[in-house]
Design a protein around this motif. Structure first.
Motif, short mmCIF file in Angstrom:
data_model
loop_
_atom_site.label_atom_id
_atom_site.label_comp_id
_atom_site.label_asym_id
_atom_site.label_seq_id
_atom_site.Cartn_x
_atom_site.Cartn_y
_atom_site.Cartn_z
N GLY A 340 0.79 -1.22 0.00
CA GLY A 340 0.00 0.00 0.00
C GLY A 340 0.82 1.27 0.00
O GLY A 340 0.36 2.32 0.47
N PHE A 341 2.03 1.19 -0.54
CA PHE A 341 2.93 2.35 -0.56
C PHE A 341 2.27 3.55 -1.25
O PHE A 341 2.33 4.68 -0.76
N GLU A 342 1.62 3.30 -2.40
CA GLU A 342 1.00 4.40 -3.15
C GLU A 342 -0.12 5.07 -2.36
O GLU A 342 -0.36 6.27 -2.50
N LYS A 343 -0.81 4.29 -1.53
CA LYS A 343 -1.88 4.86 -0.71
C LYS A 343 -1.32 5.83 0.32
O LYS A 343 -1.92 6.85 0.63
N PHE A 344 -0.14 5.48 0.87
CA PHE A 344 0.50 6.39 1.83
C PHE A 344 0.84 7.71 1.16
O PHE A 344 0.63 8.79 1.72
N LEU A 345 1.41 7.62 -0.06
CA LEU A 345 1.80 8.84 -0.77
C LEU A 345 0.60 9.57 -1.35
O LEU A 345 0.64 10.77 -1.58
N ASN A 346 -0.47 8.80 -1.62
CA ASN A 346 -1.67 9.34 -2.27
C ASN A 346 -1.34 9.87 -3.66
O ASN A 346 -1.91 10.85 -4.13
N ILE A 347 -0.36 9.21 -4.30
CA ILE A 347 0.02 9.52 -5.68
C ILE A 347 0.24 8.20 -6.40
O ILE A 347 1.00 7.35 -5.92
N LYS A 348 -0.38 8.03 -7.56
CA LYS A 348 -0.18 6.80 -8.32
C LYS A 348 1.13 6.89 -9.08
O LYS A 348 1.43 7.90 -9.71
N SER A 349 1.92 5.83 -9.02
CA SER A 349 3.21 5.81 -9.69
C SER A 349 3.06 5.75 -11.21
O SER A 349 2.06 5.25 -11.72
N THR A 350 4.07 6.25 -11.91
CA THR A 350 4.09 6.14 -13.37
C THR A 350 4.31 4.69 -13.77
O THR A 350 3.67 4.19 -14.69
N LYS A 351 5.25 4.05 -13.07
CA LYS A 351 5.55 2.63 -13.31
C LYS A 351 5.89 1.97 -11.98
O LYS A 351 6.33 2.63 -11.04
N ASN A 352 5.70 0.66 -11.92
CA ASN A 352 6.26 -0.09 -10.80
C ASN A 352 6.54 -1.51 -11.27
O ASN A 352 5.87 -2.04 -12.14
#
Length: 386
Positions: A340-352
């Motif tokens: 849930g890393f992206e949820k913490f940042l509240n930003i969707k990554s370009t790639k993962n």
């Protein structure tokens, strides 16, 4: 010519293949955990000295199906081991078996050793071998009843650059750190910051890439002990690598909250010969800021061990999201095992992409926003981007 295998960590194979292409190799075959190519003794030396993301370089001796010990024995016996292993060679056999009829690894190793000695005996005309000379590590790898026999040319893994004698409890492998940089779009005319630098591996690998320092130029390899000619070949490759090194101006910065860890990072950078290119500072990421419009963060932040509570980790990652929104022109490249890393940042990554830090499954989240990256420079990273 030999059939050669550059092994790599799961998820890194395509990067290793691009490295080999940049070194001039073609007709590459990419499979899970390995890239196969052809080469001679010089190519064995070049691959060992120059590859940044591979784990080791193997000579592929044979590949065949075996569902019985007799088939394994006969398949191994038919290999021309004497063309590589001398009369006094130490024949050290290791093995692994996955989803195969022959699942007992110790038995497979024993059968292979007997078959190798039998083959060597027939070709050398002797029945006993002193095994007092150089080491030849033979691996029998069986996957779904397909046997692959190889000889290791590397010795200690290629991540053993020679500069990192000290590290933290869960150190980032040098090969993975280099992979993170090569996967990112970082160019050496942009500032690179690791705000959780630990023992400094990412920044040291970045400096080595920017200055074109071959990762294996300051270490030895097991196949150098095989013959004087092989040793001379490696010396030639290392000498050529040294001549190709650069001394360009770059900006690499490492932060950490633990000064003892920073001292280790400084010592590692010094051993790698890149300490003059990296600035290490004691700094808490919660106080991080930058006045530069463009730059890169490549980092492997804590998974929870150093910060203790998951709640504290959540606060840290949320703050990272706040910083990313402020630094719009910066690329962020973060390796983490936290779900849930992206949820913490509240930003969707370009790639993962899924990568492994040792046995720890991680994801490499990349946030691309640096519009100036359209003008590639002359680093290996830009060659691999093409």
């Amino acid at each position: 010519m030999y059939n050669l295998i550059a092994t790599s960590t799961f998820g890194i194979e395509s990067i290793t293949a691009k490295e080999l292409k940049a070194l001039g190799y073609e007709d590459l075959k990419i499979e899970n955990g390995k890239v196969t190519f052809e080469g001679d003794e010089m190519d064995i030396a070049i691959a060992n000295v120059h590859l940044r993301t591979a784990d080791r370089v193997l000579i592929k001796m044979a590949e065949f199906e075996a569902r019985s010990f007799e088939e394994l024995f006969q398949g191994t016996k038919g290999v021309k081991w004497h063309e590589i292993i001398p009369k006094d060679g130490v024949m050290h056999v290791v093995g692994k078996s996955v989803k195969s009829t022959l699942h007992s690894v110790p038995d497979c190793q024993s059968i292979v050793k007997k078959a190798v000695i039998n083959s060597m005996s027939e070709n050398y005309g002797i029945s006993e071998f002193s095994e007092s000379g150089p080491v030849y590590k033979i691996e029998v790898a069986i996957l779904k009843d397909v046997v692959t026999l190889t000889i290791d040319t590397t010795g200690p893994g290629l991540h053993k650059r020679g500069y990192r004698e000290l590290a933290g409890a869960a150190p980032l492998k040098e090969t993975l750190a280099a992979s993170m940089l090569l996967i990112s779009r970082w160019r050496d005319d942009f500032e690179l910051i690791d705000p959780f630098c630990g023992s400094g591996t990412i920044l040291i690998e970045g400096a080595m890439i920017a200055q074109n320092i071959a990762p294996g130029s300051n270490r030895n390899f097991v196949c150098e002990t095989w013959s004087d000619q092989m040793k001379k070949t490696f010396d030639m490759v290392r000498e050529g690598a040294k001549k190709a090194e650069k001394n360009k101006e770059i900006s690499l910065i490492g932060y950490d909250i633990d000064y003892r860890v920073l001292k280790v990072a400084m010592e590692n950078a010094k051993k790698a010969g890149v300490d003059k290119y990296i600035k290490f500072q004691k700094r808490d990421f919660m106080n991080f800021s930058s006045s530069k419009k463009h730059g890169f963060i490549v980092s492997n932040p804590p998974y929870g061990e150093r910060l203790g509570e998951r709640e504290a980790l959540g606060i840290l990652y949320k703050h990272m999201g706040d910083i990313k929104r402020k630094l719009e022109g910066w690329d962020f490249n973060i390796l983490t095992s936290i779900e849930g890393f992206e949820k913490f940042l509240n930003i969707k990554s370009t790639k993962n992409r899924k990568l492994y830090n040792g046995k720890i499954k991680c994801y490499y989240y990349q946030y691309f926003n640096n519009d100036k990256i359209k003008n590639p420079g002359d680093t290996l990273i830009n060659e691999l981007m093409d």
